[in-house]
Write a protein that holds these residues in place. Structure first.
Motif, mmCIF file in Angstrom:
data_model
loop_
_atom_site.group_PDB
_atom_site.id
_atom_site.type_symbol
_atom_site.label_atom_id
_atom_site.label_comp_id
_atom_site.label_asym_id
_atom_site.label_seq_id
_atom_site.Cartn_x
_atom_site.Cartn_y
_atom_site.Cartn_z
ATOM 1 N N THR A 109 0.806 -1.242 0.031
ATOM 2 C CA THR A 109 -0.023 0.027 0.021
ATOM 3 C C THR A 109 0.705 1.155 -0.087
ATOM 4 N N ILE A 110 0.229 2.315 -0.424
ATOM 5 C CA ILE A 110 1.046 3.667 -0.182
ATOM 6 C C ILE A 110 -0.309 4.559 0.440
ATOM 7 N N LEU A 111 0.136 5.051 1.529
ATOM 8 C CA LEU A 111 -0.699 6.339 1.922
ATOM 9 C C LEU A 111 -0.476 7.551 1.227
ATOM 10 N N LEU A 112 -1.815 8.017 0.932
ATOM 11 C CA LEU A 112 -1.823 9.431 0.226
ATOM 12 C C LEU A 112 -2.042 10.408 1.363
ATOM 13 N N PRO A 113 -1.594 11.652 1.106
ATOM 14 C CA PRO A 113 -1.537 12.609 1.796
ATOM 15 C C PRO A 113 -2.887 12.876 2.649
#
Length: 333
Positions: A109-113
């Motif tokens: 996963t990649i956390l978005l701002p």
């Protein structure tokens, strides 16, 4: 299991949030996931607890080298000498968690701002939910509806068996498990929050005893959310907290993934359904796999497309391995 030497320098005395991540053979994307937490977690008091399930690619060492300045502070890496599976590894990390809330976060996963802050704000505003989830996108930044689910039913298994959910993906009737027709643009109560991005009160997690470790992989969060209702939890979804979820990074063989997925579903049915419903589920699931194992190869032969030919081979394997999933996962004891 070996633990990275601890240091209190720079570590939150009592973090608000404990983020738990379990990785297996995904060093590059796990590093990206961790980096996104550090990049977007400004203003959030958190600790990161990562368990590496004996990855052959040397993930643990690569992660330690990349984040050497965070080790023992906000990041704690635990290198297991065996593959514990998803449920057991999360349980072990949760035993070490010091936060008031626990966030389960997949390594793909990649956390978005603003994701963490938005999710925590949502939790503070809706404390009665006790379990919370957000909106996910796939690697192409298209909406991924799989961050939330409705509970499995005999009807939903039937619809899957005969492909009705594929024919009518936006139908709340024929695609009920995936909340067909819900556009993920508003808040709502849900049955299940996906374990790829699941926030839970730490005290509720402990009352539940964490994940049932019989679930080696898949459906453990469904079981957790269903059991949590006995303690008054009403899981909720918010579209304001967003992440990218690439999905399936540690499971490269489709047939292997499906065998585990079906084993998880059958284990869930065994725990939560009466005997007559379980019998119907087994029949429907056998029909589902048999139809795909026989029909997809025919489609591949008729179209000549390699994609369908490969898919046909994978479904044949899933059918051949039906004894591995038909009765669910074995009792770990």
């Amino acid at each position: 299991m070996t633990q990275t030497p601890a240091s209190t320098t720079g570590a939150p005395a009592s973090p608000d949030l404990s983020i738990i991540m379990v990785s297996y053979n995904t060093a590059t994307i796990t590093i990206a996931a961790l980096q996104s937490v550090f990049d977007t977690g400004t203003g959030v008091s958190f600790e990161l607890l990562l368990c590496d399930n004996n990855s052959p690619d040397g993930s643990a060492d690569q992660i330690k080298a990349k984040f050497a300045d965070q080790l023992g502070k906000r990041l704690h890496v635990f290198a297991s000498d065996e593959n514990l599976g998803f449920a057991r590894a999360n349980n072990l990390m949760a035993e070490r968690a010091r936060g008031r809330r626990i966030l389960l976060l997949n390594p793909d996963t990649i956390l978005l701002p603003g994701a963490l802050q938005s999710l925590l704000t949502f939790a503070e505003r809706t404390p009665e939910a006790r379990i919370w989830g957000g909106r996910t996108y796939d690697g192409e930044r298209r909406l991924d509806p799989s961050s939330i689910w409705a509970r499995m039913s005999v009807w939903s298994v039937f619809c899957y068996g005969f492909g009705l959910q594929k024919l009518f993906p936006h139908s709340a009737l024929f695609n009920s498990e995936a909340y067909g027709g819900f556009d993920r643009q508003s808040e709502r109560e849900v049955d299940i929050v996906s374990g790829c991005y699941l926030l839970i009160d730490a005290d509720l997690w402990r009352k539940l005893g964490g994940f049932d470790r019989r679930f080696y992989m898949y459906a453990e969060e469904a079981d957790l959310c269903l059991r949590a209702r006995a303690f008054g939890a009403r899981p909720r979804f918010t579209p304001t907290s967003e992440i990218v979820h690439f999905g399936g990074a540690s499971e490269q063989v489709y047939s292997g993934k499906m065998v585990k997925l079906f084993a998880g579903k059958m284990t869930l049915a065994e725990k939560h359904w009466p005997a007559w419903q379980l019998s119907l589920a087994r029949i429907a699931m056998r029909i589902a796999v048999w139809l795909r194992a026989t029909g997809v190869p025919v489609l591949g032969a008729l179209t000549g497309r390699e994609r369908w030919k490969r898919a046909g081979d994978e479904w044949r394997i899933v059918w051949q391995r039906r004894k591995d999933w038909m009765d669910g996962y074995p009792d770990p004891s």
